[in-house]
Design an enzyme around this catalytic site. Structure first.
Site, PDB file in Angstrom:
ATOM      1  CD  GLU A  60      -1.789  -2.389   1.399  1.00  0.00           C
ATOM      2  OE1 GLU A  60      -2.658  -3.269   1.221  1.00  0.00           O
ATOM      3  OE2 GLU A  60      -0.632  -2.643   1.821  1.00  0.00           O
ATOM      4  CG  HIS A 129      -8.659  -7.565   8.967  1.00  0.00           C
ATOM      5  ND1 HIS A 129      -7.678  -8.069   9.773  1.00  0.00           N
ATOM      6  CD2 HIS A 129      -8.248  -7.763   7.694  1.00  0.00           C
ATOM      7  CE1 HIS A 129      -6.706  -8.578   9.023  1.00  0.00           C
ATOM      8  NE2 HIS A 129      -7.032  -8.402   7.759  1.00  0.00           N
TER       9      HIS A 129
END
Length: 326
Positions: A60, A129
């Site tokens: 990322e 998450h």
């Protein structure tokens, strides 16, 4: 009017903007060959080819930096994060580069990039998450932060985000991709920074955004059975916030409940609460109540998840409390 899924509305927005402007391209993990982790980009590789829809490594920080550089050079990248939890790896590029570049370059470089993907919990995915970062990014000057709650808003706001000259954080939800809603056939855009009154009412204002709008609207339905008419406002954008719409509603109802999935400290609900006590204090007939997630990391256990997140019962209890009906 036809009904389509949330993911389909996003796909239409992406595809329409890519057909309209050859400088728009999509990048992210599994967006091309796999048709997207959530099938938002299904079929787009076939239509636009690997030069405009392409898979990235699990990196990322790297591909977000690439997007910022591309935007500074005149392209209009759309970056899909598999979840905004993974955006933390790229947060330096988002906050220290994308958000600040226009100011630091004296207006020489704009950064028309959209970072999009799901935020918040999606069930039993564990604490790493399941975080909410709307308030994190909303704290950053230079960013715009959009959190739609239905397919109609998602399409119109995503199209506006792609055309915006500034970096935009566009936050979705894994549990909403299959939701269906009415979306017109023709092109439309929705203005960034304008809230929407989803339900009219006179007794209490309930404010939320994103998937928590479902909680807010269900709570309003429950209260209607008891004769309490809640006005429900969807912020849609949490930077900028449409304070005016919210304040006008509170001046009418004199009571307010704010439902937000994020933890209570330094949240969007805290910002709104301050704003009401500053600009609508004389109109309030009861203290503002926030309904947030409990101030703990989200557990994997379904029973703990249910106890941690905002829900209809907690929202109904809050509405009754501000209306002195508890």
């Amino acid at each position: 009017m036809r009904e389509i899924q949330f993911r389909e509305a996003l796909r239409e927005a992406l595809s329409e903007e890519m057909r309209r402007d050859k400088d728009v391209f999509l990048m992210g993990e599994e967006v091309a060959e796999y048709n997207g982790a959530y099938k938002v980009s299904q079929g787009m590789l076939d239509e636009f080819g690997p030069d405009r829809v392409y898979d990235t490594p699990i990196a990322e920080l790297g591909f977000s930096g690439l997007a910022v550089g591309a935007a500074m050079n005149g392209l209009k990248p759309i970056v899909e994060f598999m979840t905004f939890n993974f955006s933390l790896v790229a947060i330096d590029q988002i906050i220290n580069s994308a958000a600040k570049m226009l100011a630091m370059s004296g207006g020489a470089y704009s950064v028309p990039v959209v970072f999009r993907g799901p935020t918040g919990n999606a069930g039993q995915l564990g604490a790493t998450h399941s975080s909410n970062f709307e308030n994190w990014f909303a704290n950053t000057p230079g960013l715009k932060v959009i959190v739609p709650c239905n397919p109609y808003d998602a399409k119109g706001l995503l199209k506006a985000a792609i055309r915006d000259p500034d970096p935009v954080i566009f936050m979705e939800s894994e549990v909403m991709y299959g939701d269906k809603g009415e979306v017109p056939e023709g092109e439309y855009l929705l203005p960034i920074g304008v809230a929407d009154v989803k339900r009219k009412g006179k007794d209490v204002t309930v404010i939320s955004f994103g998937k928590m709008m479902k909680v807010a609207l269900q709570a309003a339905e429950e209260m209607a059975k008891e004769g309490i008419e809640a006005e429900v406002i969807d912020l849609r954008t949490v930077r900028p916030i449409d304070y005016a719409t919210c304040v006008e509603s509170v001046k009418k109802t004199n009571r307010v409940v704010i439902v937000e999935e994020a933890n209570p400290i330094a949240g969007i609900s805290s910002e709104l609460t301050y704003h009401f006590q500053r600009y609508a204090f004389d109109y309030l007939d009861s203290p503002v109540i926030r309904v947030n997630s409990m101030d703990i990391p989200l557990s994997y256990s379904p029973t703990y998840i249910e106890a941690t997140l905002p829900n209809v019962k907690r929202t109904v209890d809050a509405i009754k409390k501000v209306c002195y009906k508890d």
